[in-house]
Design a protein around this motif. Structure first.
Motif, short mmCIF file in Angstrom:
data_model
loop_
_atom_site.label_atom_id
_atom_site.label_comp_id
_atom_site.label_asym_id
_atom_site.label_seq_id
_atom_site.Cartn_x
_atom_site.Cartn_y
_atom_site.Cartn_z
N GLU A 1 0.99 -1.04 0.10
CA GLU A 1 0.14 -0.15 -0.10
C GLU A 1 0.60 1.01 -0.03
N ARG A 2 1.69 1.16 0.59
CA ARG A 2 3.38 2.45 0.80
C ARG A 2 3.54 2.92 -0.74
N GLU A 3 3.89 1.62 -1.31
CA GLU A 3 4.45 1.95 -2.69
C GLU A 3 3.18 1.83 -3.73
N SER A 4 2.08 1.69 -3.60
CA SER A 4 1.08 2.04 -4.50
C SER A 4 0.39 3.76 -4.40
N ALA A 5 0.55 4.19 -3.00
CA ALA A 5 0.70 5.62 -2.45
C ALA A 5 2.51 6.42 -3.14
N ARG A 6 2.77 5.95 -3.03
CA ARG A 6 4.38 6.39 -3.09
C ARG A 6 4.24 6.88 -4.43
N LEU A 7 4.14 5.38 -5.60
CA LEU A 7 4.07 5.86 -6.55
C LEU A 7 2.90 7.16 -7.61
N GLN A 8 1.59 6.92 -6.63
CA GLN A 8 0.46 7.57 -7.03
C GLN A 8 1.11 9.44 -6.64
N ARG A 9 2.26 9.96 -5.52
CA ARG A 9 2.24 10.51 -5.33
C ARG A 9 3.24 11.17 -6.19
N ILE A 10 4.18 10.35 -6.74
CA ILE A 10 5.10 10.76 -7.15
C ILE A 10 5.00 10.65 -9.00
N ARG A 11 3.95 10.46 -9.33
CA ARG A 11 3.44 10.08 -11.04
C ARG A 11 4.62 10.17 -11.84
N PRO A 12 5.58 8.56 -11.44
CA PRO A 12 6.38 8.91 -12.88
C PRO A 12 6.37 8.21 -14.16
N ASP A 13 6.64 8.99 -15.27
CA ASP A 13 6.20 9.24 -16.45
C ASP A 13 5.39 8.12 -17.13
N ASN A 14 4.64 7.76 -17.73
CA ASN A 14 3.67 6.48 -17.84
C ASN A 14 3.18 5.43 -17.27
N LEU A 15 2.98 6.51 -15.86
CA LEU A 15 2.46 5.10 -14.77
C LEU A 15 1.27 4.29 -15.32
N PHE A 16 0.96 3.15 -15.32
CA PHE A 16 -0.24 2.96 -15.29
C PHE A 16 -1.32 3.10 -14.35
N GLN A 17 -0.86 1.38 -13.73
CA GLN A 17 -1.87 1.17 -12.45
C GLN A 17 -0.60 0.78 -11.55
N PRO A 18 -0.91 2.24 -10.17
CA PRO A 18 0.27 2.23 -9.44
C PRO A 18 -0.16 0.96 -8.49
N SER A 19 -1.72 0.11 -7.99
CA SER A 19 -1.38 -1.12 -7.28
C SER A 19 -0.46 -2.26 -8.01
N GLY A 20 -0.13 -2.85 -6.63
CA GLY A 20 0.89 -4.02 -7.18
C GLY A 20 0.16 -4.90 -6.98
N PHE A 21 -1.46 -5.01 -6.83
CA PHE A 21 -1.90 -6.39 -6.42
C PHE A 21 -1.98 -7.56 -7.75
N THR A 22 -1.19 -9.02 -6.94
CA THR A 22 -1.08 -9.66 -8.00
C THR A 22 -0.95 -11.18 -6.72
N VAL A 23 -1.49 -12.35 -7.52
CA VAL A 23 -1.01 -13.25 -6.44
C VAL A 23 -0.57 -14.30 -7.68
N PRO A 24 -0.28 -15.88 -6.97
CA PRO A 24 -0.18 -16.81 -8.45
C PRO A 24 -1.30 -17.11 -9.19
N ASN A 25 -0.99 -17.85 -10.39
CA ASN A 25 -2.19 -18.89 -10.87
C ASN A 25 -3.76 -17.85 -11.16
N ARG A 26 -3.19 -16.44 -11.34
CA ARG A 26 -4.61 -15.47 -11.14
C ARG A 26 -5.78 -15.72 -12.84
N TYR A 27 -4.64 -15.75 -13.89
CA TYR A 27 -5.43 -16.04 -15.17
C TYR A 27 -5.16 -17.58 -15.41
N PRO A 28 -5.44 -18.56 -14.72
CA PRO A 28 -5.53 -19.75 -15.51
C PRO A 28 -5.91 -20.04 -16.20
N HIS A 29 -7.34 -19.55 -16.93
CA HIS A 29 -8.09 -19.98 -18.01
C HIS A 29 -7.38 -19.27 -19.46
#
Ligand SMILES: C[S@@+](CC[C@H](N)C(=O)[O-])C[C@H]1O[C@@H](n2cnc3c(N)ncnc32)[C@H](O)[C@@H]1O
Length: 279
Positions: A34-62
């Protein structure tokens, strides 16, 4: 007197309470993610798309099952690129679906990549994984051979757009998307695959889409309202195209199996999403 004392205490405590609240909202009680996501939203690096890093294993099995079937005859080792690989779960999953493949991960966030590097140290030691920090395919060495599969999963989105505002450019600009996805598309070998899901921007409206044919769709997720090149919310489709195959043949490459059904619906299985605002 008591009241004044009470007031006095309040007056003395208030700045402390405010400071604590501020600290808590900016640091304590938040996960590193959450802190990294907030940091990215604050500094807005060039070409930032989704700031959240949410991910889990095997997220798109199909989706991976589908693409696995389509590359079954392609020469090994497969070359895979995960754009927006976050903390590495997607790369681990790719390794289990495509054992022995050569993998590359890109992410805009150095702290997330550091976690990925640690998590995937054995793949790196085997020389099967390279990680790059960057905001587009431009961060890759120009002479890198093309990829069989390029994935950009849950990257071309922003959680603020889940509420479907009329326009999207205050969070995502179509021009940035088009430039970035064109760079990624250029890294896909002819006959190879570009895989995108949980996306707010319509790939079919980019110029480079003409070089691809759609292969697979999933049921449209209403949390992914779709925007066009004109920055406006589009009528929501029934299906999202999640897999595209690069058409043109430019040299002696294995054509792979024919994609008989251009838009197979592979909805079953569903896509794991994070809590609202974290996909
Ligand atoms: C929601 S995560 C997706 C992780 C993984 N692909 C998945 O689907 O589970 C989005 C990731 O995209 C990264 N990202 C956002 N904009 C990017 C950019 N321009 N270049 C590279 N990575 C980017 C973020 O840092 C974040 O790690």
């Amino acid at each position: 007197m008591g009241f004044a004392k009470h007031l006095g205490i309040r007056i003395r405590l208030l700045p402390g309470i405010r400071a604590l609240r501020l600290l808590r909202s900016h640091h304590f009680g938040r996960s590193a993610e959450e802190r990294e996501s907030a940091r990215l939203q604050r500094i807005r690096p060039d070409n930032l798309f989704q700031p959240s890093g949410f991910t889990v294993p095997n997220r798109y099995p199909h989706i991976l099952r589908e693409v696995k079937a389509l590359v079954q005859d392609a020469p090994r080792p497969l070359r895979l690129l995960s754009f927006g690989c976050s903390t590495g779960e997607e790369l681990l999953t790719l390794d289990s679906h495509f054992p022995g493949s050569l993998m590359t991960g890109i992410d805009i966030s150095a702290p997330r990549l550091a976690i990925a590097a640690e998590r995937l140290s054995s793949l790196r030691q085997q020389g099967r994984l390279q990680l790059f920090q960057g905001a587009s395919a431009d961060c890759l060495p120009p002479d890198l051979p093309p990829f069989d599969i390029v994935l950009a999963m849950s990257v071309f989105r922003h959680h603020d757009l889940e509420a479907a505002p009329a326009r999207c450019s205050h969070r995502l600009r179509f021009a940035d998307f088009e430039k970035t996805v064109t760079g990624l598309a250029g890294r896909v070998r002819p006959g190879g695959f570009l895989c995108m899901t949980n996306n707010h921007l319509d790939f079919t409206e980019t110029a480079v889409a003409a070089k691809f044919e759609p292969c697979a769709t999933t049921r449209h997720d209403p949390r992914n309202p779709l925007y066009g090149a004109d920055d406006r919310l589009k009528p929501q489709p029934e299906r999202d195209i999640v897999l595209f195959r690069r058409k043109e043949q430019t040299g002696p490459v294995s054509p792979g199996p024919a994609v008989a059904d251009h838009r197979r619906d592979i909805s079953s299985g569903g896509i794991t999403s994070g809590p609202t605002g974290q996909t």
